[in-house]
Design a protein around this motif. Structure first.
Motif, PDB file in Angstrom:
ATOM      1  N   PRO A 182      33.593  49.313  22.307  1.00  0.00           N
ATOM      2  CA  PRO A 182      33.816  48.597  23.567  1.00  0.00           C
ATOM      3  C   PRO A 182      32.557  47.888  24.050  1.00  0.00           C
ATOM      4  O   PRO A 182      31.438  48.365  23.834  1.00  0.00           O
ATOM      5  N   THR A 183      32.744  46.764  24.699  1.00  0.00           N
ATOM      6  CA  THR A 183      31.613  46.058  25.294  1.00  0.00           C
ATOM      7  C   THR A 183      31.453  46.486  26.755  1.00  0.00           C
ATOM      8  O   THR A 183      32.410  46.909  27.409  1.00  0.00           O
ATOM      9  N   VAL A 184      30.235  46.366  27.236  1.00  0.00           N
ATOM     10  CA  VAL A 184      29.953  46.677  28.645  1.00  0.00           C
ATOM     11  C   VAL A 184      30.778  45.772  29.554  1.00  0.00           C
ATOM     12  O   VAL A 184      31.366  46.231  30.548  1.00  0.00           O
ATOM     13  N   HIS A 185      30.853  44.502  29.199  1.00  0.00           N
ATOM     14  CA  HIS A 185      31.581  43.561  30.042  1.00  0.00           C
ATOM     15  C   HIS A 185      33.065  43.850  30.047  1.00  0.00           C
ATOM     16  O   HIS A 185      33.748  43.603  31.047  1.00  0.00           O
ATOM     17  N   SER A 186      33.617  44.385  28.936  1.00  0.00           N
ATOM     18  CA  SER A 186      35.048  44.675  28.925  1.00  0.00           C
ATOM     19  C   SER A 186      35.381  45.798  29.910  1.00  0.00           C
ATOM     20  O   SER A 186      36.451  45.787  30.538  1.00  0.00           O
ATOM     21  N   VAL A 187      34.471  46.762  30.048  1.00  0.00           N
ATOM     22  CA  VAL A 187      34.683  47.815  31.038  1.00  0.00           C
ATOM     23  C   VAL A 187      34.728  47.201  32.441  1.00  0.00           C
ATOM     24  O   VAL A 187      35.623  47.493  33.249  1.00  0.00           O
ATOM     25  N   GLU A 188      33.774  46.315  32.708  1.00  0.00           N
ATOM     26  CA  GLU A 188      33.728  45.660  34.017  1.00  0.00           C
ATOM     27  C   GLU A 188      34.944  44.762  34.214  1.00  0.00           C
ATOM     28  O   GLU A 188      35.525  44.710  35.313  1.00  0.00           O
ATOM     29  N   ARG A 189      35.342  44.051  33.176  1.00  0.00           N
ATOM     30  CA  ARG A 189      36.471  43.123  33.273  1.00  0.00           C
ATOM     31  C   ARG A 189      37.772  43.868  33.598  1.00  0.00           C
ATOM     32  O   ARG A 189      38.554  43.441  34.451  1.00  0.00           O
ATOM     33  N   ILE A 190      37.986  44.996  32.924  1.00  0.00           N
ATOM     34  CA  ILE A 190      39.224  45.742  33.136  1.00  0.00           C
ATOM     35  C   ILE A 190      39.219  46.392  34.515  1.00  0.00           C
ATOM     36  O   ILE A 190      40.242  46.407  35.215  1.00  0.00           O
ATOM     37  N   LYS A 206      39.896  45.593  15.679  1.00  0.00           N
ATOM     38  CA  LYS A 206      38.856  45.839  14.683  1.00  0.00           C
ATOM     39  C   LYS A 206      37.611  45.036  15.054  1.00  0.00           C
ATOM     40  O   LYS A 206      36.906  45.378  15.996  1.00  0.00           O
ATOM     41  N   TYR A 207      37.348  43.963  14.345  1.00  0.00           N
ATOM     42  CA  TYR A 207      36.134  43.174  14.595  1.00  0.00           C
ATOM     43  C   TYR A 207      36.175  42.426  15.922  1.00  0.00           C
ATOM     44  O   TYR A 207      35.140  41.939  16.379  1.00  0.00           O
ATOM     45  N   LEU A 208      37.356  42.312  16.549  1.00  0.00           N
ATOM     46  CA  LEU A 208      37.456  41.614  17.833  1.00  0.00           C
ATOM     47  C   LEU A 208      37.314  42.549  19.028  1.00  0.00           C
ATOM     48  O   LEU A 208      37.316  42.096  20.174  1.00  0.00           O
ATOM     49  N   ASN A 209      37.228  43.867  18.768  1.00  0.00           N
ATOM     50  CA  ASN A 209      36.886  44.849  19.807  1.00  0.00           C
ATOM     51  C   ASN A 209      37.832  44.822  20.999  1.00  0.00           C
ATOM     52  O   ASN A 209      37.408  44.976  22.150  1.00  0.00           O
ATOM     53  N   GLY A 210      39.128  44.648  20.727  1.00  0.00           N
ATOM     54  CA  GLY A 210      40.110  44.602  21.804  1.00  0.00           C
ATOM     55  C   GLY A 210      40.478  45.959  22.369  1.00  0.00           C
ATOM     56  O   GLY A 210      41.095  46.043  23.426  1.00  0.00           O
ATOM     57  N   GLY A 211      40.137  47.040  21.672  1.00  0.00           N
ATOM     58  CA  GLY A 211      40.434  48.384  22.145  1.00  0.00           C
ATOM     59  C   GLY A 211      41.630  48.982  21.428  1.00  0.00           C
ATOM     60  O   GLY A 211      42.433  48.275  20.810  1.00  0.00           O
ATOM     61  N   MET A 232      39.218  41.697  24.382  1.00  0.00           N
ATOM     62  CA  MET A 232      38.844  40.870  23.229  1.00  0.00           C
ATOM     63  C   MET A 232      38.128  39.583  23.631  1.00  0.00           C
ATOM     64  O   MET A 232      37.423  38.973  22.822  1.00  0.00           O
ATOM     65  N   GLN A 233      38.273  39.181  24.880  1.00  0.00           N
ATOM     66  CA  GLN A 233      37.653  37.932  25.311  1.00  0.00           C
ATOM     67  C   GLN A 233      36.132  37.979  25.233  1.00  0.00           C
ATOM     68  O   GLN A 233      35.478  36.943  25.022  1.00  0.00           O
ATOM     69  N   ASP A 234      35.552  39.152  25.392  1.00  0.00           N
ATOM     70  CA  ASP A 234      34.099  39.274  25.351  1.00  0.00           C
ATOM     71  C   ASP A 234      33.570  39.043  23.938  1.00  0.00           C
ATOM     72  O   ASP A 234      32.529  38.407  23.751  1.00  0.00           O
ATOM     73  N   THR A 235      34.292  39.541  22.942  1.00  0.00           N
ATOM     74  CA  THR A 235      33.886  39.279  21.565  1.00  0.00           C
ATOM     75  C   THR A 235      34.089  37.818  21.212  1.00  0.00           C
ATOM     76  O   THR A 235      33.254  37.214  20.517  1.00  0.00           O
ATOM     77  N   LEU A 236      35.178  37.218  21.678  1.00  0.00           N
ATOM     78  CA  LEU A 236      35.377  35.792  21.431  1.00  0.00           C
ATOM     79  C   LEU A 236      34.227  34.980  22.016  1.00  0.00           C
ATOM     80  O   LEU A 236      33.771  34.001  21.406  1.00  0.00           O
TER      81      LEU A 236
END
Length: 427
Positions: free
Chosen positions: A53-61, A244-249, A308-312
């Protein structure tokens, strides 16, 4: 971390020195700080199965829950959510798939999307009459094989199997040998889930088209790691997961690609209200929407497509070519460590050495790898295991360092060595 030394000579370990130099010159190194730290983790070798998971995805959700959902409630559908599967799909298409807008949508699982597109393809109208065969390979991922077996039973079709070597993959020559006038659809994985073998998608697509067949590519182990050019290759259909590589969860929704000229020709089989021409008409009969909306069935999983938007964004920043370049450097390094440390212990490399034929992971085979995998998990090194006897090492370029790869491979060496000593009664 201090410099490691060769246990035999006492000199600085050249592999460790290389890892430290490679990390200093890594143009993607700054992205590693964008991922949430995992307590007790030494090395994560499973980015090809579940990304971090990305830090920003936690904040985004969190922001979505408190502002978009709680604040807008059902108004969110009219304001943004109805179009989000297509907006993110277009973004993914541009950054990762080589696909122009209007051909990619996010939604459903890979299994469901695979069924939709494969079933639509075999039922597609053909001027020369009905075709009765689906081509696939024996080493494809179980979902692909199971879904196609079910479709063949439903539609009275025949499965034409390509016997694939688990250590390599399907070649254009093998496809050319089995396609023909009866072939309705060819379904293959771009990157083999066990070995990491990278198929020649342009050549295989061309061969299938010359036989009058449609092609559906499974991109689960490609998307976000290997450059894909769906439009340029003339691909008909594609599906892939985003966790997977897109880290969508865990369980994040998959994507579907349908080439523009096929969208109004194919009729997908799961006719839900969200794929109808007027979603809120609630009419007595199903009328498919135009374009990619007709491949949507039920309510889109909005929360599941946020991360997944953060990885994109990261891939858009540096480009998929840079991601691929680091991926090859990481797997080349892992293979060098395999040659030095694991081959002398009797392990075999079950992946291509040729980088042009290798995806983003490698597999190391040994009869003890099931036990070794369990040992490593207890020590903070996380690969995964796949029969027969394969330990998969998935190195996600955005979140994995060279020093982490070194530490993880050293742990594999130590665990395998200890297991061999135990098995001989010397440990």
């Amino acid at each position: 971390m201090t410099t490691q030394h060769d246990g035999r000579t006492g000199a600085p370990d050249p592999f460790h020195s290389f890892a430290r130099r490679a990390d200093r010159s890594d143009g993607l190194a700054h992205f590693r700080t964008r991922f949430v730290p995992s307590e007790g983790l030494v090395a994560y070798f499973d980015g090809n199965s579940l990304g971090r998971p990305t830090v920003h995805s936690v904040e985004r959700i969190q922001k979505f829950l408190t502002e978009a959902w709680a604040g807008r409630l059902i108004r969110g559908w009219d304001e943004e959510w109805m179009e989000l599967p297509f907006a993110i799909g277009d973004r993914l298409g541009r950054a990762v798939l080589g696909a122009a807008s209007g051909q990619t949508v996010i939604g459903d699982s890979t299994t469901v999307l695979l069924y939709k597109l494969a079933r639509a393809a075999v039922d597609a109208p053909r001027g020369s009459g009905r075709r009765t065969e689906i081509v696939l390979d024996t080493d494809n991922f179980p979902t692909d094989r199971y879904v196609l077996d079910g479709i063949a039973a439903e539609r009275g079709l025949t499965l034409r199997w390509i016997e694939a070597d688990p250590a390599s993959g399907v070649t254009p020559e093998q496809v050319a040998a089995v396609v023909g006038a009866e072939t309705a659809l060819v379904v293959l994985s771009h990157v083999a889930y066990r070995s990491g073998f990278l198929a020649d998608a342009p050549a295989i697509t061309r061969i299938a088209h010359e036989a009058g067949a449609l092609v559906l590519w499974d991109l689960c182990h490609s998307a976000g790691s290997v450059p894909v050019e769906l439009d340029r290759w003339g691909v008909d259909l594609a599906v892939g997961c985003t966790y997977k590589y897109l880290n969508g969860g865990p369980g994040s929704p998959a994507f579907a690609y349908v080439r523009a000229d096929l969208q109004d020709v194919l009729r997908q089989p799961i006719q839900g209200w969200m794929g109808s021409s007027d979603v809120f008409a609630m009419g007595p009969e199903y009328r498919p929407a135009e374009g990619m909306r007709r491949f949507v069935s039920g309510t889109p999983p909005i929360i599941g497509m946020l991360a997944m938007q953060d990885t994109l964004e990261m891939i858009e920043d540096r480009g998929i070519a840079a991601v691929r370049a680091k991926s090859l450097e990481l797997t080349d390094f892992a293979i060098a460590l395999f040659d030095e440390w694991l081959a002398p212990l009797g392990a075999k490399l079950a992946s291509p050495r040729d980088p042009s034929r290798r995806g983003g992971h490698i597999t190391v085979s040994h009869r003890s790898m099931r036990t070794v995998t369990a040992t490593l998990w207890g020590r903070g090194v996380i690969p995964d295991y796949r029969d027969p006897d394969g330990l998969r090492i998935g190195l996600s370029p955005l979140s994995t360092s060279f020093e982490e790869t070194y530490d993880g491979m050293a742990a594999v060496r130590d665990a395998l060595r200890a297991e061999l000593l135990r098995a001989t009664g010397l440990g």
